[in-house]
Design a protein around this motif. Sequence first.
Motif, PDB file in Angstrom:
ATOM      1  N   GLY A  23       0.798  -1.201  -0.171  1.00 29.58           N
ATOM      2  CA  GLY A  23       0.149  -0.030  -0.066  1.00 29.58           C
ATOM      3  C   GLY A  23       1.010   1.089   0.135  1.00 29.58           C
ATOM      4  O   GLY A  23       2.101   1.083   0.026  1.00 29.58           O
ATOM      5  N   ASP A  78       1.303   5.391   1.735  1.00 30.52           N
ATOM      6  CA  ASP A  78       0.799   6.597   2.367  1.00 30.52           C
ATOM      7  C   ASP A  78       0.705   7.651   1.277  1.00 30.52           C
ATOM      8  O   ASP A  78      -0.276   8.618   1.523  1.00 30.52           O
ATOM      9  CB  ASP A  78       2.073   7.203   3.319  1.00 30.52           C
ATOM     10  CG  ASP A  78       2.042   6.211   4.691  1.00 30.52           C
ATOM     11  OD1 ASP A  78       1.289   5.382   4.780  1.00 30.52           O
ATOM     12  OD2 ASP A  78       2.959   6.403   5.210  1.00 30.52           O
ATOM     13  N   TYR A  79       1.425   7.614   0.115  1.00 26.55           N
ATOM     14  CA  TYR A  79       1.236   8.729  -0.700  1.00 26.55           C
ATOM     15  C   TYR A  79       2.332   8.225  -1.820  1.00 26.55           C
ATOM     16  O   TYR A  79       3.342   7.431  -1.627  1.00 26.55           O
ATOM     17  CB  TYR A  79       1.568   9.921  -0.456  1.00 26.55           C
ATOM     18  CG  TYR A  79       2.854  10.263   0.263  1.00 26.55           C
ATOM     19  CD1 TYR A  79       3.928  10.554  -0.621  1.00 26.55           C
ATOM     20  CD2 TYR A  79       2.924  10.403   1.659  1.00 26.55           C
ATOM     21  CE1 TYR A  79       5.216  10.712  -0.164  1.00 26.55           C
ATOM     22  CE2 TYR A  79       4.329  10.640   2.312  1.00 26.55           C
ATOM     23  CZ  TYR A  79       5.482  10.952   1.209  1.00 26.55           C
ATOM     24  OH  TYR A  79       6.593  11.310   1.617  1.00 26.55           O
ATOM     25  N   GLY A  85      -3.112  10.641  -1.965  1.00 29.96           N
ATOM     26  CA  GLY A  85      -3.263  10.400  -0.614  1.00 29.96           C
ATOM     27  C   GLY A  85      -3.020   8.787  -0.446  1.00 29.96           C
ATOM     28  O   GLY A  85      -2.543   8.336  -1.244  1.00 29.96           O
ATOM     29  N   ARG A  86      -3.468   8.244   0.872  1.00 26.80           N
ATOM     30  CA  ARG A  86      -3.330   6.927   0.977  1.00 26.80           C
ATOM     31  C   ARG A  86      -4.074   5.826   0.200  1.00 26.80           C
ATOM     32  O   ARG A  86      -5.276   6.398  -0.327  1.00 26.80           O
ATOM     33  CB  ARG A  86      -3.771   6.606   2.385  1.00 26.80           C
ATOM     34  CG  ARG A  86      -3.500   5.187   3.032  1.00 26.80           C
ATOM     35  CD  ARG A  86      -4.011   4.966   4.470  1.00 26.80           C
ATOM     36  NE  ARG A  86      -3.199   5.684   5.393  1.00 26.80           N
ATOM     37  CZ  ARG A  86      -2.023   5.139   5.983  1.00 26.80           C
ATOM     38  NH1 ARG A  86      -1.766   3.935   5.556  1.00 26.80           N
ATOM     39  NH2 ARG A  86      -0.974   5.743   6.797  1.00 26.80           N
ATOM     40  N   SER A 125       3.282   1.989   3.138  1.00 28.66           N
ATOM     41  CA  SER A 125       2.519   2.223   4.247  1.00 28.66           C
ATOM     42  C   SER A 125       2.893   1.146   5.316  1.00 28.66           C
ATOM     43  O   SER A 125       2.508   1.498   6.471  1.00 28.66           O
ATOM     44  CB  SER A 125       0.947   1.900   3.912  1.00 28.66           C
ATOM     45  OG  SER A 125       0.467   2.971   3.237  1.00 28.66           O
TER      46      SER A 125
END
Length: 223
Positions: A146, A148-149, A178-179, A208
């Motif tokens: 994933g 965070d950005y 964004g996330r 992430s």
Amino acid sequence: MPVHWHERAKLSWPLRVLTLLSAALLCLIPWSGTAVAHGSVTDPASRNYGCWERWGSDFQNPAMAQQDPMCWQAWQDDTNAMWNWNGLYRENVGGNHRAAIPDGQLCSAGLTGDGRYASMDTPGPWKTTDVGADFTVTLTDQAHHGADYIQVYVTRQGFDPATQRLGWGDLELVAETGRIAPSGTMPVDIRTSGRSGHHVVYTIWQASHADQSYYICSDVNFR
């Protein structure tokens, strides 16, 4: 006839020795970067992913020197830069990317991995992916970390990847997400204007799962 305990011990001793030798040999086998997968930009292909994709099954072919000279110099410099195309990252940067990565070393993430990716910084005629003014950057997230950005930059008109090493002042931020939840791929739509010819797309992926930052150079040709 029953086997006594001392005879069982004699029979089991060779097996114990073989087990210990096997464990020792396993400890000596190096882990492949692709075995512990992370990710990278696969479209437009990052420099080392593109070299792996085109030449991974034929990386000793001398024809590469003429057909794909930048990949040739990369394979000669350190083959692990291609086998570990998904591991070009730094840890514990804390979001301070410009302080962590010096000018001229953006494509190697500041010579991360003991300089394994140094050849990614070398200017030259890197193979490009044709794009229009609007295109999509696809980040393949093999480990489902994933984001965070994700930040995507493109070099300014006038920068020459064939002769210049990439610096922060050569880049313009064109997209920031964004996330993003863990997924196999993470596409980012890009809108640009006023560019033509060979440019570098520079992607920063802040994963992430940990403070792990990926720095990825892809070469494109604006039609």
